[in-house]
Design an enzyme around this catalytic site. Structure first.
Site, PDB file in Angstrom:
ATOM      1  N   CYS A 150       0.824  -1.209   0.000  1.00 40.05           N
ATOM      2  CA  CYS A 150       0.000   0.000   0.000  1.00 40.05           C
ATOM      3  C   CYS A 150       0.861   1.263   0.000  1.00 40.05           C
ATOM      4  O   CYS A 150       0.564   2.236  -0.686  1.00 40.05           O
ATOM      5  CB  CYS A 150      -0.961   0.009   1.181  1.00 40.05           C
ATOM      6  N   HIS A 257      -2.262   1.355   7.159  1.00 40.34           N
ATOM      7  CA  HIS A 257      -2.517   1.516   5.730  1.00 40.34           C
ATOM      8  C   HIS A 257      -2.079   2.906   5.269  1.00 40.34           C
ATOM      9  O   HIS A 257      -2.099   3.868   6.043  1.00 40.34           O
ATOM     10  CB  HIS A 257      -4.007   1.320   5.443  1.00 40.34           C
ATOM     11  N   ASP A 275      -8.119   4.320  -2.057  1.00 45.42           N
ATOM     12  CA  ASP A 275      -7.496   3.101  -1.533  1.00 45.42           C
ATOM     13  C   ASP A 275      -6.850   2.304  -2.659  1.00 45.42           C
ATOM     14  O   ASP A 275      -7.521   1.914  -3.623  1.00 45.42           O
ATOM     15  CB  ASP A 275      -8.564   2.261  -0.823  1.00 45.42           C
TER      16      ASP A 275
END
Length: 546
Positions: A150, A257, A275
């Site tokens: 991520c 994240h 995202d």
């Protein structure tokens, strides 16, 4: 009807009874595939699995189908009274299977970007002028290649959004940023397993020509400060805001994240989370207050709050030739028992403690001292270790490119620091074994070779062998020129080198040389700062995986 057939039908009926009863359960369900075998037939049936009966970490469950059915039967015996369900005794041996998923449902705290409500929020934000940053990010929106990527995928989005040329070929003939190119601060194999920390993200961003402002959302940062920053960033296209937060605080699965912010709705006080784990959650709107709380959540490993990054394009252009080698990764520099870590500690100590009052404070004397000390320290390194490298690929060759490389190397050869190294080699006072460890080019240099002898060659001919003209002497000279001396104070060797290298760069009047030195210095500063900040174990590796 034979006894065997009757027994087989009884087994199938028991499974069907269980399947029908499971459909009435109100608990949250997931699905696994289980094959049932009998003496007369083979039935492949999908059975809903009660998640309450599974281990907490579903993705790593080793529970066999027998054990699961037995546990579920016991669970419902206690929850639903005397009614009995098929136990493991009526189910044949079934091999355990890894459970997989197709995405996750967004929790109620998040609004899908593609929902009708999400579209309406987008329209409101667009009309208010709070979505200017979205379009550049959306054109580079990508799905991360690995569950723990991520941070890397977010950074790739930012680099390509801000139109930074990596000066590396991705797929011939194209230069473009990809996750597998972001390895200057930490090996990709490590990232794939554990993700990256905030400090590693900042290190990677600075190594790749970004201005980085990293903020941990501790008690000194208010939600109003963050809101004002969001309002400003979303109205422009020359900056990107990246947040790192705990998914748990957003009622999502997982924990740490990284995501870029793609927009803001002032009327509803919502931010758009783009995202990169799109296999898990789609882009979504979330309350700014809730996101801020998720950023304040302490990381369980480091004991520090998470936060955000404000990223913009650096004025420094990509380096033309010189790069840091993989030996300068923080993974090696933070290993106190490694020779490369000992080298840097000794060099830093020498810079800070070596007095120069007993010698003439001239550029020649200062550079002589620096060259001799560095060569002594380089001699202690293993023969397969080198500090710098050059990256010149045939895909990048052009007449203009070749001329710039030739000009840069000639500028370096005209500097006093290079000439000291040259004279040392010619006189035999410099060990070539030590000098080679300063850097490794496209070929192994056996000595100091001058580009001046080739100056009359046509550029097109020179381009074919341009990497071969980068020698160990060039690498050592660039290492001395590029070292981040700006942290020095007092009358030490460090201060003298800072003064004389700055004077040399200014007197050269060459933006080409100045940019090459500043680019390499930026990379060294980023990595050394990261190692110093994390020397007290405050930057332990986090698990930012989805």
């Amino acid at each position: 009807m034979s006894k065997a057939i009757i027994q087989s039908l009884m087994k199938v009926s028991a499974c069907q009874l269980y399947f029908g009863r499971c459909q009435q359960m109100r608990q949250r369900l997931c699905f696994v595939e289980v094959g049932f075998y009998s003496d007369v037939c083979f039935a492949h049936t999908t059975i809903p699995v009660n998640s309450d009966a599974l281990p907490e970490n579903l993705g790593e469950s080793k529970l066999s189908s027998k054990e699961y059915l037995s546990r579920t039967a016991q669970h419902h015996d206690s929850a639903s009274g005397p009614e009995k369900f098929p136990t493991a005794s009526v189910i044949p041996n079934i091999p355990s299977q890894k459970i997989n998923f197709y995405r996750r449902a967004l929790p109620r705290s998040c609004i899908s970007f593609t929902s009708e409500e999400g579209k309406e929020i987008f329209r409101e934000s667009l009309l208010a002028g709070d979505m200017n940053c979205y379009f550049h990010l959306a054109s580079q929106y990508r799905t991360q290649d690995e569950p723990a990527f991520c941070g890397l995928s977010t950074l790739v989005m930012v680099l390509n959004t801000l139109e930074i040329d990596p000066k590396k070929v991705w797929k011939s003939p194209w230069r473009w940023y990809h996750e597998n190119m972001l390895d200057c601060c930490i090996p990709l194999a490590v990232v794939e397993k554990t993700g990256i920390t905030m400090d590693q993200f900042a290190c990677l961003a600075a190594c790749n020509m970004l201005n980085v402002k990293m903020v941990r959302t501790d008690q000194s940062v208010s939600v109003e400060d963050f809101r004002n920053l969001v309002k400003d960033v979303v109205r422009h296209t020359d900056q990107v805001l990246v947040v790192t937060y705990s998914r748990e605080c957003l009622e999502q699965t997982g924990d740490g994240h990284f995501s870029p912010i793609g927009g803001y709705n002032a009327q509803r006080d919502l931010v758009l989370i783009m995202d990169t784990a799109r296999f898990k959650y789609p882009p979504h709107w979330v309350s700014l207050n809730m996101l801020f709380n998720a950023m304040q959540e302490l990381d369980k490993t480091a004991g520090l709050p998470r936060g955000y990054f404000l990223l913009s394009k650096s004025n420094i252009n990509p380096g033309l030739i010189f790069r840091l080698s993989v030996n300068l990764s923080p993974v090696y520099l933070q290993n106190k028992d490694s020779k490369i870590a000992a080298f840097f500690q000794s060099w830093e100590q020498h810079l800070m403690t070596q007095s120069i009052t007993h010698i003439a404070n001239s550029s020649v004397a200062v550079f002589n001292l620096a060259v001799s000390r560095l060569l002594l320290l380089l001699d202690d390194l293993d023969n397969d270790v080198f500090l710098l490298t050059s990256e010149v690929g045939s895909e990048e060759m052009s007449k203009h490119y070749g001329r710039n490389i030739r000009k840069l190397l000639l500028l370096i050869e005209g500097l006093p620091v290079y000439q000291i190294i040259d004279q040392g080699v010619k006189s035999g006072n410099i060990s070539m074994n030590s000098l080679r460890k300063a850097g490794l080019s496209g070929r192994s240099s056996s000595g100091v070779e001058h580009l001046a002898s080739s100056i009359e060659q046509p550029c097109s001919r020179l381009n074919l062998n341009v990497a071969s003209y980068v020698t160990s002497a060039h690498f050592l000279a660039m290492l001395i020129l590029s070292w981040p001396y700006h942290h020095c104070n007092g009358g030490r060797l460090c201060t003298a080198l800072h003064r004389h290298t700055s004077m040399l760069l200014a007197e050269s009047g060459s933006e080409l040389l100045q940019n090459e030195v500043l680019r390499l210095r930026q990379q060294l500063t980023s990595i050394l700062s990261y190692c110093k900040n994390c020397s007290d174990d405050s930057c332990k590796q986090l698990s930012n995986a989805d």
